[in-house]
Design a protein around this motif. Structure first.
Motif, PDB file in Angstrom:
ATOM      1  N   ASP A 150      -4.861  -2.468   2.856  1.00  0.00           N
ATOM      2  CA  ASP A 150      -4.070  -3.678   3.134  1.00  0.00           C
ATOM      3  C   ASP A 150      -2.912  -3.821   2.144  1.00  0.00           C
ATOM      4  OD1 ASP A 150      -5.830  -4.299   5.174  1.00  0.00           O
ATOM      5  OD2 ASP A 150      -7.152  -5.398   3.821  1.00  0.00           O
ATOM      6  N   SER A 151      -2.197  -2.768   1.905  1.00  0.00           N
ATOM      7  CA  SER A 151      -1.057  -2.821   0.981  1.00  0.00           C
ATOM      8  C   SER A 151       0.165  -3.407   1.686  1.00  0.00           C
ATOM      9  CB  SER A 151      -0.743  -1.423   0.459  1.00  0.00           C
ATOM     10  OG  SER A 151      -0.391  -0.572   1.543  1.00  0.00           O
ATOM     11  N   TYR A 219      -2.315  -8.762   3.597  1.00  0.00           N
ATOM     12  CA  TYR A 219      -2.235  -8.700   2.134  1.00  0.00           C
ATOM     13  C   TYR A 219      -2.269 -10.111   1.551  1.00  0.00           C
ATOM     14  CZ  TYR A 219      -0.512  -7.682  -2.555  1.00  0.00           C
ATOM     15  OH  TYR A 219      -0.390  -7.594  -3.929  1.00  0.00           O
TER      16      TYR A 219
END
Length: 388
Positions: A150-151, A219
């Motif tokens: 989840d960058s 994010y």
């Protein structure tokens, strides 16, 4: 139309044409300033985050538009219990920071997203000396394995702010990854008293530009997942302060701003063209004198001196009969009983008065009748009384 008015008209028309040309040919300018303002829809404002904050915190969020110092000083007995505290890129005074740290000691969780933290405060939390890189792009990633996918990629003006020194017992939750530089921590957790303090050094992920990309929402959700389900107090004072200048609203809208400058320009031109003009002396014109009363008085004196009462009675009778024909629509050819009855019905006066007036009228009309002053006076009273 005088010459000055023509000049004003030409100047005004030329000004409006110039303004119209500027308006038509102007290019839309995007405000890329990092304002972090909850009311701004520019790329780096927080308008979207502000709108979505209720869903993100499940409706359990409260925005505070005063400083933490004022809020906690005024609500000493209302802020007991564990709460979440959120501060996003706010320039708070030292006393406000100390109030926030006191809440953390009491068991509250504090989430600070920003880089502008006083050194004394950052030292007490457990880090100091931020680092800036000059890469055009970087990636924000979590260190927790469950969030590795989840960058978020920052491709517009990343600040590259991170922590160059972290004290022991400080947990690193996230990092900034760059192509030509080593990874650096950007998201940390510090146990502070009975609570925790979370610090994220890159607030760009909350701005409109990045939240409009669906892949970045995850994010943001993961960052706030470290807070518990308690009520969240979001201190927005530094992000919601707007200019109190009276013209702020006008100058913030281009059409109104152009109108304002055109108005000022018109006033300047008016002053320039009229600076040396002097007001002409306005002559005093005496109003025409009403001489009607003097004329009547003169005519009256003339008749009085001549003593011609018979002529005066004839003229009075002629005027009276003319008025009856015009106002009452009664035929005056025959001053008989039928005439007296019609006049009685329309004026409401008694027949005795009307018949006496008719006798005097006939006397005035007879050129051979003998008339005295008393006859004229009596007829004048009777005729005036009939038309009252």
């Amino acid at each position: 139309m005088n010459k000055t008015f023509k000049i004003y008209g030409v100047v005004f028309i030329v000004s409006m044409v110039i303004v119209a040309l500027f308006e038509v040919n102007k290019k839309e300018v995007v405000d890329w300033r990092k304002n972090f303002d909850v009311n701004k829809k520019s790329p780096f404002g927080l308008f979207i985050f502000n709108k979505e904050s209720k869903d993100l915190f499940k409706g359990n969020i409260k925005k505070i538009d005063v400083s933490p110092y004022n809020y906690y000083s005024e609500n000493k007995n209302k802020n007991t219990g564990k709460k979440n505290i959120l501060v996003i890129e706010s320039k708070l005074d030292a006393e406000s920071w100390y109030k926030i740290l006191d809440q953390a000691k009491s068991g509250s969780n504090v989430m600070i997203i920003g880089s502008d933290i006083p050194k004394k405060i950052s030292d007490s939390i457990g880090f100091y000396n931020s680092h800036n890189s000059f890469e055009d792009k970087n990636s924000l990633q979590f260190t927790d394995y469950k969030f590795l996918n989840d960058s978020i990629n920052l491709d517009k003006f990343p600040s590259g702010v991170g922590f160059t020194y972290i004290k022991p017992k400080v947990e690193v939750l996230g990092k900034t990854v760059e192509k030509d530089n080593d990874d650096q921590a950007n998201f940390i957790k510090v146990s502070f008293g009975k609570g925790n303090i979370f610090v994220h050094s890159e607030p760009l992920f909350l701005t409109n530009y990045y939240l409009l990309k669906p892949q970045n929402l995850k994010y943001t959700q993961n960052v706030f997942s470290y807070l518990d389900d308690s009520e969240t107090l979001w201190f927005t004072e530094a992000n919601t302060q707007e200019s109190r200048w009276a013209l702020r609203f006008w100058l913030s809208h281009p059409p109104l701003k152009y109108a304002w400058w055109v108005l000022l320009g018109g006033l300047v031109l008016f002053i320039v063209f009229n600076a040396k003009r002097k007001q002409r002396i306005v002559p005093i014109i005496e109003p025409l004198k009403n001489t009607s009363a003097d004329f009547v008085k003169s005519i009256g004196n003339l008749y009085l001196q001549e003593g011609d009462f018979h002529d005066m009675m004839a003229k009075k009778a002629q005027y009276f009969l003319n008025k009856i024909r015009i106002d009452l629509l009664i035929d005056t050819k025959s001053l008989d009983a039928d005439f007296a009855k019609k006049l009685h019905l329309k004026t409401g006066k008694s027949l005795e008065i009307i018949e006496e007036a008719i006798v005097l009228i006939k006397k005035g009309q007879d050129p051979y009748a003998s008339v005295v002053k008393e006859d004229l006076s009596r007829m004048n009273r009777l005729l005036d009384d009939i038309f009252k």
